[in-house]
Design an enzyme around this catalytic site. Structure first.
Site, PDB file in Angstrom:
ATOM      1  N   HIS A  26       0.844  -1.202   0.000  1.00  0.00           N
ATOM      2  CA  HIS A  26       0.000   0.000   0.000  1.00  0.00           C
ATOM      3  C   HIS A  26       0.873   1.244   0.000  1.00  0.00           C
ATOM      4  O   HIS A  26       1.335   1.704   1.035  1.00  0.00           O
ATOM      5  CB  HIS A  26      -0.916   0.005   1.227  1.00  0.00           C
ATOM      6  CG  HIS A  26      -2.096   0.931   1.070  1.00  0.00           C
ATOM      7  ND1 HIS A  26      -3.361   0.469   0.793  1.00  0.00           N
ATOM      8  CD2 HIS A  26      -2.187   2.286   1.144  1.00  0.00           C
ATOM      9  CE1 HIS A  26      -4.196   1.500   0.716  1.00  0.00           C
ATOM     10  NE2 HIS A  26      -3.496   2.615   0.925  1.00  0.00           N
ATOM     11  N   HIS A  28       1.492   5.177  -2.354  1.00  0.00           N
ATOM     12  CA  HIS A  28       0.947   6.128  -3.324  1.00  0.00           C
ATOM     13  C   HIS A  28       2.094   6.905  -3.951  1.00  0.00           C
ATOM     14  O   HIS A  28       3.155   7.072  -3.330  1.00  0.00           O
ATOM     15  CB  HIS A  28      -0.002   7.124  -2.649  1.00  0.00           C
ATOM     16  CG  HIS A  28      -1.050   6.498  -1.793  1.00  0.00           C
ATOM     17  ND1 HIS A  28      -2.110   5.786  -2.312  1.00  0.00           N
ATOM     18  CD2 HIS A  28      -1.206   6.472  -0.442  1.00  0.00           C
ATOM     19  CE1 HIS A  28      -2.874   5.354  -1.317  1.00  0.00           C
ATOM     20  NE2 HIS A  28      -2.343   5.757  -0.174  1.00  0.00           N
ATOM     21  N   TYR A  44      -8.363  16.970  -0.357  1.00  0.00           N
ATOM     22  CA  TYR A  44      -7.111  17.601   0.066  1.00  0.00           C
ATOM     23  C   TYR A  44      -6.204  17.755  -1.149  1.00  0.00           C
ATOM     24  O   TYR A  44      -6.430  17.130  -2.200  1.00  0.00           O
ATOM     25  CB  TYR A  44      -6.402  16.772   1.144  1.00  0.00           C
ATOM     26  CG  TYR A  44      -5.826  15.450   0.641  1.00  0.00           C
ATOM     27  CD1 TYR A  44      -4.464  15.300   0.408  1.00  0.00           C
ATOM     28  CD2 TYR A  44      -6.651  14.350   0.392  1.00  0.00           C
ATOM     29  CE1 TYR A  44      -3.935  14.101  -0.054  1.00  0.00           C
ATOM     30  CE2 TYR A  44      -6.132  13.148  -0.068  1.00  0.00           C
ATOM     31  CZ  TYR A  44      -4.771  13.030  -0.295  1.00  0.00           C
ATOM     32  OH  TYR A  44      -4.262  11.846  -0.750  1.00  0.00           O
ATOM     33  N   ARG A 119     -10.247   0.073  -6.374  1.00  0.00           N
ATOM     34  CA  ARG A 119     -10.502   0.561  -5.021  1.00  0.00           C
ATOM     35  C   ARG A 119     -11.831   1.300  -4.919  1.00  0.00           C
ATOM     36  O   ARG A 119     -12.144   2.150  -5.758  1.00  0.00           O
ATOM     37  CB  ARG A 119      -9.377   1.505  -4.587  1.00  0.00           C
ATOM     38  CG  ARG A 119      -9.375   1.818  -3.078  1.00  0.00           C
ATOM     39  CD  ARG A 119      -8.326   2.829  -2.724  1.00  0.00           C
ATOM     40  NE  ARG A 119      -8.032   2.821  -1.295  1.00  0.00           N
ATOM     41  CZ  ARG A 119      -7.455   3.828  -0.645  1.00  0.00           C
ATOM     42  NH1 ARG A 119      -7.116   4.925  -1.312  1.00  0.00           N
ATOM     43  NH2 ARG A 119      -7.210   3.751   0.647  1.00  0.00           N
ATOM     44  N   HIS A 178      -6.282  -0.917   5.941  1.00  0.00           N
ATOM     45  CA  HIS A 178      -5.992  -0.270   7.218  1.00  0.00           C
ATOM     46  C   HIS A 178      -6.770  -0.845   8.413  1.00  0.00           C
ATOM     47  O   HIS A 178      -7.460  -0.118   9.124  1.00  0.00           O
ATOM     48  CB  HIS A 178      -6.265   1.224   7.106  1.00  0.00           C
ATOM     49  CG  HIS A 178      -5.601   1.901   5.945  1.00  0.00           C
ATOM     50  ND1 HIS A 178      -4.380   1.488   5.428  1.00  0.00           N
ATOM     51  CD2 HIS A 178      -5.986   2.963   5.174  1.00  0.00           C
ATOM     52  CE1 HIS A 178      -4.051   2.278   4.413  1.00  0.00           C
ATOM     53  NE2 HIS A 178      -4.998   3.166   4.234  1.00  0.00           N
ATOM     54  N   ASP A 244       1.708   2.592   3.585  1.00  0.00           N
ATOM     55  CA  ASP A 244       0.872   3.769   3.325  1.00  0.00           C
ATOM     56  C   ASP A 244       1.729   4.994   2.994  1.00  0.00           C
ATOM     57  O   ASP A 244       1.286   6.126   3.155  1.00  0.00           O
ATOM     58  CB  ASP A 244      -0.083   4.079   4.489  1.00  0.00           C
ATOM     59  CG  ASP A 244      -1.218   5.032   4.092  1.00  0.00           C
ATOM     60  OD1 ASP A 244      -1.660   4.971   2.936  1.00  0.00           O
ATOM     61  OD2 ASP A 244      -1.639   5.846   4.947  1.00  0.00           O
TER      62      ASP A 244
END
Length: 300
Positions: A26, A28, A44, A119, A178, A244
């Site tokens: 996981h 990004h 955001y 997702r 998560h 993450d």
């Protein structure tokens, strides 16, 4: 604690052993918003976080493979994610975001590029209605079932509990982000957690032991240990680890001013890997989390 030490349990690993094929499931990647514009409906505006930075981190902590998850800031425009996966080649996979405008041809092209899941992000926008969640999960599953993909969801434990029947009824594998947003301070007896463990035990559901800072307020997230070990015990073949990175700083359901850069969280990623090894009871379990389970799910 540095990159070569970790506290073992039982016959567990005594260091951050560099398992060949270890995968961070996981992460990004973000451009600066110029080459790949932000989604107008985002909650955001992130800073840039490049693939080169991520590769340098993974070299330090002993990660050979990664799964790039499409971040909400790009909506269903997967170009930044797909470009990063193209650079990674066989070491990379992706989880995309799709919408009603995504064609079957585009899905096939994404599969060829290394996408293996789609997702459904409910938590970032604060969408907790169970019927809406059910609709989106089954819609996504129907779109990707023919490709052999899974559906990944970011939602909370209460919403998952309301969908208990759907978790194992989907025509594809479900991956829960998560810890299912279980609240660490409430422990394993909290409502819905036993249901999540049962879903994992069924073999139809994977859970990511990722981003403990999203579920814990304690230093080093020590109250997440009990949850992690319970999920591993439920089915060690259906748990995954993810960092993450770069740790988006938004709180679920709490939009930020879009004309300001929301900074990433400051997290110790070497410690995160050590924490994963501490959660595993044995070296065999650690290998499952880091190598075997990702290889099976993402077809490395």
């Amino acid at each position: 604690m540095n990159a070569t030490t970790a506290t073992p349990r039982g016959d567990g690993p005594t260091a951050l052993v560099r398992f060949a094929g270890a995968c961070d499931c996981h992460v990004h990647v973000f451009d600066d918003g110029t080459r790949y514009p932000w989604d107008s409906a985002r909650t955001y505006t992130p800073a840039a976080a490049t693939l080169d930075e991520l590769l340098a981190l993974h070299a330090r902590i002993g990660v050979d493979r990664m799964v790039i998850v499409q971040p909400s800031a790009y909506g269903a425009d997967n170009r930044c994610t797909l470009d990063a996966v193209a650079r990674l080649g066989k070491a990379g996979r992706a989880v995309a975001v799709i919408d009603e405008s995504t064609s079957d041809e585009a899905l096939r092209a994404m599969h060829a590029a290394g996408v293996r899941g789609v997702r459904v992000n409910l938590e970032t926008t604060g969408q907790h209605d169970p019927e809406h969640a059910r609709e989106r999960l089954f819609w996504a599953a129907k779109r990707v079932a023919g490709l052999g993909w899974h559906v990944q969801t970011f939602t909370n434990l209460k919403t998952l509990a309301a969908l208990a029947d759907a978790l194992t009824a989907l025509p594809v594998t479900l991956v829960v982000d998560h810890f299912g947003r279980a609240q660490a301070e409430q422990g394993i007896a909290q409502p819905g957690f036993a249901m999540l463990c049962e879903a994992v035990a069924s073999g139809r559901v994977y859970v990511k032991l990722s981003a403990p800072y999203r579920i814990s307020r304690l230093a080093d997230y020590t109250d997440a240990v009990e949850l992690a070990r319970a999920l591993i015990a439920a089915n060690p073949d259906r748990v995954l680890w993810g960092s993450d990175w770069p740790h988006p700083g938004t709180a679920a359901g709490m939009p930020k001013p879009l004309d300001e850069i929301t900074p990433f969280r400051a997290e110790d990623d070497e410690r995160a890997m050590a924490r994963c090894l501490e959660w595993a009871a044995t070296s065999a379990q650690a290998r499952k989390l880091l190598v075997d389970n990702p290889a099976r799910l993402y077809e490395f």
